[in-house]
Scaffold this motif. Structure first.
Motif, PDB file in Angstrom:
ATOM      1  N   VAL A  93       0.837  -1.199   0.000  1.00 24.15           N
ATOM      2  CA  VAL A  93       0.000   0.000   0.000  1.00 24.15           C
ATOM      3  C   VAL A  93       0.870   1.246   0.000  1.00 24.15           C
ATOM      4  O   VAL A  93       0.582   2.227  -0.704  1.00 24.15           O
ATOM      5  CB  VAL A  93      -0.963  -0.008   1.207  1.00 24.15           C
ATOM      6  N   VAL A  94       1.961   1.234   0.781  1.00 22.68           N
ATOM      7  CA  VAL A  94       2.886   2.376   0.791  1.00 22.68           C
ATOM      8  C   VAL A  94       3.438   2.600  -0.610  1.00 22.68           C
ATOM      9  O   VAL A  94       3.486   3.733  -1.117  1.00 22.68           O
ATOM     10  CB  VAL A  94       4.024   2.142   1.801  1.00 22.68           C
ATOM     11  N   GLU A  95       3.858   1.524  -1.265  1.00 19.25           N
ATOM     12  CA  GLU A  95       4.391   1.642  -2.619  1.00 19.25           C
ATOM     13  C   GLU A  95       3.342   2.176  -3.583  1.00 19.25           C
ATOM     14  O   GLU A  95       3.635   3.049  -4.422  1.00 19.25           O
ATOM     15  CB  GLU A  95       4.896   0.282  -3.091  1.00 19.25           C
ATOM     16  N   ASN A  96       2.127   1.656  -3.462  1.00 22.81           N
ATOM     17  CA  ASN A  96       1.065   2.085  -4.373  1.00 22.81           C
ATOM     18  C   ASN A  96       0.713   3.556  -4.173  1.00 22.81           C
ATOM     19  O   ASN A  96       0.535   4.299  -5.147  1.00 22.81           O
ATOM     20  CB  ASN A  96      -0.179   1.222  -4.189  1.00 22.81           C
ATOM     21  N   LEU A  97       0.602   3.992  -2.923  1.00 22.61           N
ATOM     22  CA  LEU A  97       0.290   5.402  -2.673  1.00 22.61           C
ATOM     23  C   LEU A  97       1.411   6.299  -3.175  1.00 22.61           C
ATOM     24  O   LEU A  97       1.164   7.407  -3.675  1.00 22.61           O
ATOM     25  CB  LEU A  97       0.058   5.635  -1.178  1.00 22.61           C
ATOM     26  N   GLY A  98       2.662   5.823  -3.041  1.00 17.86           N
ATOM     27  CA  GLY A  98       3.766   6.595  -3.590  1.00 17.86           C
ATOM     28  C   GLY A  98       3.658   6.694  -5.097  1.00 17.86           C
ATOM     29  O   GLY A  98       3.889   7.766  -5.678  1.00 17.86           O
ATOM     30  N   ALA A  99       3.317   5.579  -5.741  1.00 15.95           N
ATOM     31  CA  ALA A  99       3.170   5.593  -7.197  1.00 15.95           C
ATOM     32  C   ALA A  99       1.988   6.447  -7.642  1.00 15.95           C
ATOM     33  O   ALA A  99       2.003   7.005  -8.752  1.00 15.95           O
ATOM     34  CB  ALA A  99       3.004   4.157  -7.708  1.00 15.95           C
ATOM     35  N   MET A 100       0.965   6.558  -6.809  1.00  8.63           N
ATOM     36  CA  MET A 100      -0.212   7.365  -7.150  1.00  8.63           C
ATOM     37  C   MET A 100       0.039   8.860  -6.982  1.00  8.63           C
ATOM     38  O   MET A 100      -0.815   9.674  -7.343  1.00  8.63           O
ATOM     39  CB  MET A 100      -1.400   6.944  -6.277  1.00  8.63           C
ATOM     40  N   GLY A 101       1.178   9.237  -6.416  1.00 11.27           N
ATOM     41  CA  GLY A 101       1.514  10.646  -6.279  1.00 11.27           C
ATOM     42  C   GLY A 101       0.886  11.335  -5.094  1.00 11.27           C
ATOM     43  O   GLY A 101       0.725  12.574  -5.091  1.00 11.27           O
ATOM     44  N   ALA A 102       0.544  10.563  -4.032  1.00 11.99           N
ATOM     45  CA  ALA A 102      -0.010  11.192  -2.835  1.00 11.99           C
ATOM     46  C   ALA A 102       1.006  12.172  -2.253  1.00 11.99           C
ATOM     47  O   ALA A 102       2.208  11.884  -2.198  1.00 11.99           O
ATOM     48  CB  ALA A 102      -0.375  10.141  -1.798  1.00 11.99           C
ATOM     49  N   ALA A 103       0.527  13.337  -1.827  1.00 12.55           N
ATOM     50  CA  ALA A 103       1.421  14.331  -1.230  1.00 12.55           C
ATOM     51  C   ALA A 103       1.969  13.833   0.098  1.00 12.55           C
ATOM     52  O   ALA A 103       3.127  14.109   0.449  1.00 12.55           O
ATOM     53  CB  ALA A 103       0.686  15.649  -1.036  1.00 12.55           C
ATOM     54  N   ALA A 104       1.159  13.120   0.848  1.00 17.42           N
ATOM     55  CA  ALA A 104       1.577  12.535   2.123  1.00 17.42           C
ATOM     56  C   ALA A 104       0.670  11.361   2.417  1.00 17.42           C
ATOM     57  O   ALA A 104      -0.532  11.406   2.142  1.00 17.42           O
ATOM     58  CB  ALA A 104       1.505  13.557   3.250  1.00 17.42           C
ATOM     59  N   GLN A 105       1.245  10.310   2.919  1.00 20.84           N
ATOM     60  CA  GLN A 105       0.447   9.172   3.383  1.00 20.84           C
ATOM     61  C   GLN A 105       0.615   9.081   4.897  1.00 20.84           C
ATOM     62  O   GLN A 105       1.716   8.886   5.409  1.00 20.84           O
ATOM     63  CB  GLN A 105       0.819   7.882   2.677  1.00 20.84           C
ATOM     64  N   VAL A 106      -0.479   9.283   5.555  1.00 16.26           N
ATOM     65  CA  VAL A 106      -0.492   9.461   7.006  1.00 16.26           C
ATOM     66  C   VAL A 106      -1.088   8.197   7.620  1.00 16.26           C
ATOM     67  O   VAL A 106      -2.302   7.989   7.575  1.00 16.26           O
ATOM     68  CB  VAL A 106      -1.314  10.704   7.394  1.00 16.26           C
ATOM     69  N   TRP A 107      -0.229   7.366   8.154  1.00 19.05           N
ATOM     70  CA  TRP A 107      -0.661   6.086   8.702  1.00 19.05           C
ATOM     71  C   TRP A 107      -1.022   6.259  10.176  1.00 19.05           C
ATOM     72  O   TRP A 107      -0.162   6.549  11.002  1.00 19.05           O
ATOM     73  CB  TRP A 107       0.453   5.047   8.540  1.00 19.05           C
ATOM     74  N   ASP A 108      -2.300   6.080  10.455  1.00 13.47           N
ATOM     75  CA  ASP A 108      -2.782   6.188  11.836  1.00 13.47           C
ATOM     76  C   ASP A 108      -2.509   4.865  12.561  1.00 13.47           C
ATOM     77  O   ASP A 108      -3.410   4.197  13.044  1.00 13.47           O
ATOM     78  CB  ASP A 108      -4.280   6.520  11.844  1.00 13.47           C
ATOM     79  N   TYR A 109      -1.258   4.510  12.572  1.00 15.39           N
ATOM     80  CA  TYR A 109      -0.795   3.246  13.145  1.00 15.39           C
ATOM     81  C   TYR A 109       0.477   3.505  13.941  1.00 15.39           C
ATOM     82  O   TYR A 109       1.249   4.415  13.642  1.00 15.39           O
ATOM     83  CB  TYR A 109      -0.441   2.222  12.053  1.00 15.39           C
ATOM     84  N   ILE A 110       0.686   2.647  14.921  1.00 18.27           N
ATOM     85  CA  ILE A 110       1.990   2.516  15.554  1.00 18.27           C
ATOM     86  C   ILE A 110       2.457   1.083  15.289  1.00 18.27           C
ATOM     87  O   ILE A 110       1.720   0.126  15.540  1.00 18.27           O
ATOM     88  CB  ILE A 110       1.921   2.764  17.074  1.00 18.27           C
TER      89      ILE A 110
END
Length: 655
Positions: A93-110
């Motif tokens: 998912v991180v790779e895909n969001l990066g490929a989609m050009g998201a300005a920031a991917q904010v993971w509400d996870y620890i």
């Protein structure tokens, strides 16, 4: 000289003003003593305003989908047929969001622990390649600086030290929360990320999340919240361009949203750096995408490109919202709101420069005082009905003002002002009601306590008999006192003392009223009465002496009765003097104190102190007026306080 007279209208103005002041203190006392009730009620009224605003498109904050959600939901689990996702899934998912050009991917996870080395490494590599992923961490927020951290936290501490912020501070930041006990995403993944932010939230007394702390103290530095770090990076604001003014604002200098001119963003905060969250609306207001769809997008280039058009340049908040997720709570717009939406609302408010400001306490107090001043002003000029209608209109106007102010972005606490109006109006109307009733009965109640019934009837028919000022007249004054009462009462309980005194005074007052005397006052176990006023009595001295004789006879009856019941042998002394005194109402008709003053009053009291036990001592002037009607015998002259020469006195013989 006449006694000072306070007009009833002035008394009403003073009382109304005091009531207004009491209402002000009472309402603030309620909020101070019962914050869990009244502060919560006030907040819940503001919550209803949020709900109202969300139904009014003209006032709802505009949403431009800069911040969107990718949700791991029940639909995701059903589609993937896998409830337990691995780090490999997250890496994809991180790779895909990066490929989609998201300005920031904010993971509400620890991600606090390790799994397999291969999956952890793949996840860290994907995060590093994307270069725009943020993860959460958790602190224990304390009011005071924490003790030294334990050894097992040192790796976390080294990372946190290297990423802490130094910001400009204007004012005292002593009320900020202090961070302790960090729980972070594993350092390898954290270092590969764009940054970590704490996910800690503070709910209000009623359990509702309404505010978010943006900065906490970490030693001599600061750490930003999850949402605040992302918003600052998105706007290109580095820590050295952040100004913290506790209790006022956090200023982001030269914040620049992509495609727009730089501007300062001023975020209103309280003493703990809490931002009042400007809720856009319910959970569905922001755009939502499914985690599974994003995960599978890499399998289809067309779908990946389509997602790129949807998510390119946007801040994507990734969170789990499936049934059973613990990360939900009540917020003003929803009782079960995924708290990732709280972070998203904070980010969007900062990025779009749309804030809710709480009106300062000084302005709130001024508004409340203005309400009470208007109330006092109207109460002087309007009838009770007119006042009720006017204050109801003012209440409606105040609530309308609070609502409009909220829709325009400023919160005026609705409950304190409402309580000021309601309690103020009710207290003044209640005062008026009881005051009117008291005025109707004041004369009668007061007169009946001091004058015999026949005199009361004449006074009520002709109130002019009682004057507001004093008059000088010759009257006869009587003082009586129970011998050794203090000694006897020291061995008795209060209830018995009260019962015996009531029986004694009741008998004495009946005798005084029989001879149409006036009861001036009760002085402990003593009694003061006078004759000759308010209705003129040519034989006031004789009436007084005959009343005294009967009082002594009645006391002897009580003595026998009380001794038979095991009580003390009651005996009294009586002193009587006739002379010129000032008589009149020394207070007002609202608080009647009809009394006599003068040297001859004092002389009567001195005679009582020198009178023989079970005897009646009279002065020379009284003797001259009664000698032909009652038996007397002369006594040795007595010296009394205030007179240099001894005075002649007589004793009235009681058969």
């Amino acid at each position: 000289m006449k006694a000072a007279f306070i007009s009833p209208s002035l008394v009403r103005v003073r009382t109304t003003s005091l009531l207004a002041a009491a209402v002000f203190l009472f309402v603030h006392g309620l909020f101070w003593a019962f914050p869990a009730v009244f502060v919560s009620w006030n907040s819940q009224i503001v919550d209803r305003m949020f709900a109202l605003r969300s139904t009014l498109p003209a006032f709802a904050p505009p949403y431009d989908s800069t911040v969107v959600h990718v949700d791991l939901s029940d639909r995701t689990i059903a589609a993937l047929r896998n409830f337990y996702l691995t780090r490999a899934h997250y890496a994809q998912v991180v790779e895909n969001l990066g490929a989609m050009g998201a300005a920031a991917q904010v993971w509400d996870y620890i991600f606090p622990g390790y799994t397999s080395p291969e999956e952890d490494q793949r996840f860290a590599d994907a995060v590093a390649d994307a270069g725009n992923a943020y993860f959460g961490m958790k602190f224990t927020l304390l009011p005071d600086p924490p003790a030294a951290p334990p050894d097992h936290e040192l790796d976390h501490i080294r990372y946190l030290d290297s990423t802490a912020w130094i910001v400009k501070v204007e004012g005292d930041d002593g009320d900020l929360y202090h961070a302790a006990g960090p729980l972070i995403t594993v350092p390898e993944i954290a270092r590969a990320s764009r940054g970590l932010g704490y996910l800690n939230l503070k709910f209000d007394r009623d359990g509702v999340f309404r505010k978010a702390p943006l900065l906490v103290r970490y030693g001599e530095r600061y750490h930003p919240s999850f949402a605040f770090r992302v918003a600052c990076d998105y706007l290109g604001v580095t820590p050295d361009r952040i100004i913290l003014a506790p209790g006022r604002s956090i200023t982001l200098q030269g914040a620049r949203r992509p495609g727009r001119e730089p501007q300062d963003v001023v975020i209103p905060i309280d003493r703990q750096a809490n931002m009042f969250i400007n809720w856009i609306g319910p959970w569905e207001t922001m755009l939502h995408y499914d985690f599974g769809d994003v995960l599978r997008a890499s399998e289809d280039r067309d779908e990946l490109e389509l997602f790129g058009e949807e998510l390119g340049g946007r801040i994507v908040v990734v969170s789990e919202v499936a049934t059973g997720s613990a990360d939900v709570g009540p917020v003003p717009t929803d009782n079960n709101f995924p708290l990732s939406g709280l972070h998203a609302n904070v980010m969007y408010s900062i990025i779009s420069n749309q804030f809710i400001t709480e009106l300062g306490s000084g302005w709130v107090i001024l508004i409340e005082l203005a309400i009470l001043v208007i109330l006092v002003f109207l109460s002087r000029r309007l009838s009770s009905i007119g006042l009720s209608v006017s204050m109801t209109a003012i209440l409606a106007g105040y609530l309308f003002l609070a609502t409009v102010s909220f829709l325009l972005g400023t919160v005026i606490p609705p409950l304190p002002g409402t309580l000021m109006i309601v309690f103020g109006m009710l207290s003044i109307l209640g005062y008026r009601f009881f005051d009117e009733q008291k005025n109707k009965e004041a004369l009668r109640r007061s007169f009946e306590a001091y004058f015999p019934p026949t005199v009361v009837r004449r006074i009520m028919a002709n109130p002019g008999m009682i004057t507001a000022g004093g008059q000088k007249k010759e009257l006869t004054i009587l003082f009586s006192d129970i011998k050794s009462f203090t000694t006897y009462s020291s061995t008795m309980n209060p209830d018995d003392i009260q019962r015996l005194l009531n029986e004694y005074f009741g008998a004495m007052v009946d005798i005084v009223f029989k001879y149409e005397g006036t009861v001036d006052k009760f002085i402990g176990d003593g009694l003061m009465v006078f004759f000759g006023d308010p209705e003129p009595q040519a034989d006031h001295a004789l009436r007084c002496v005959r009343a005294a004789v009967e009082m002594q006879r009645k006391t002897r009856e009580l003595k026998k009765k009380w001794e038979a019941e095991g009580w003390f042998p009651v005996k009294i002394r009586i002193g009587i003097n006739t002379g010129p005194v000032v008589v009149g109402n020394m207070g007002s008709l609202r608080r009647l104190s009809y009394t006599v003053l003068g040297a001859d009053v004092n002389l009567a009291q001195r005679l009582e102190a020198n009178a023989p036990v079970e005897g009646i001592m009279i002065s020379e002037r009284t003797y001259e007026l009664v000698k032909d009607h009652v038996p007397t015998r002369p006594l040795e002259p007595v010296t009394v306080k205030g007179l240099e020469e001894p005075i002649r006195v007589w004793e009235v013989i009681v058969e």
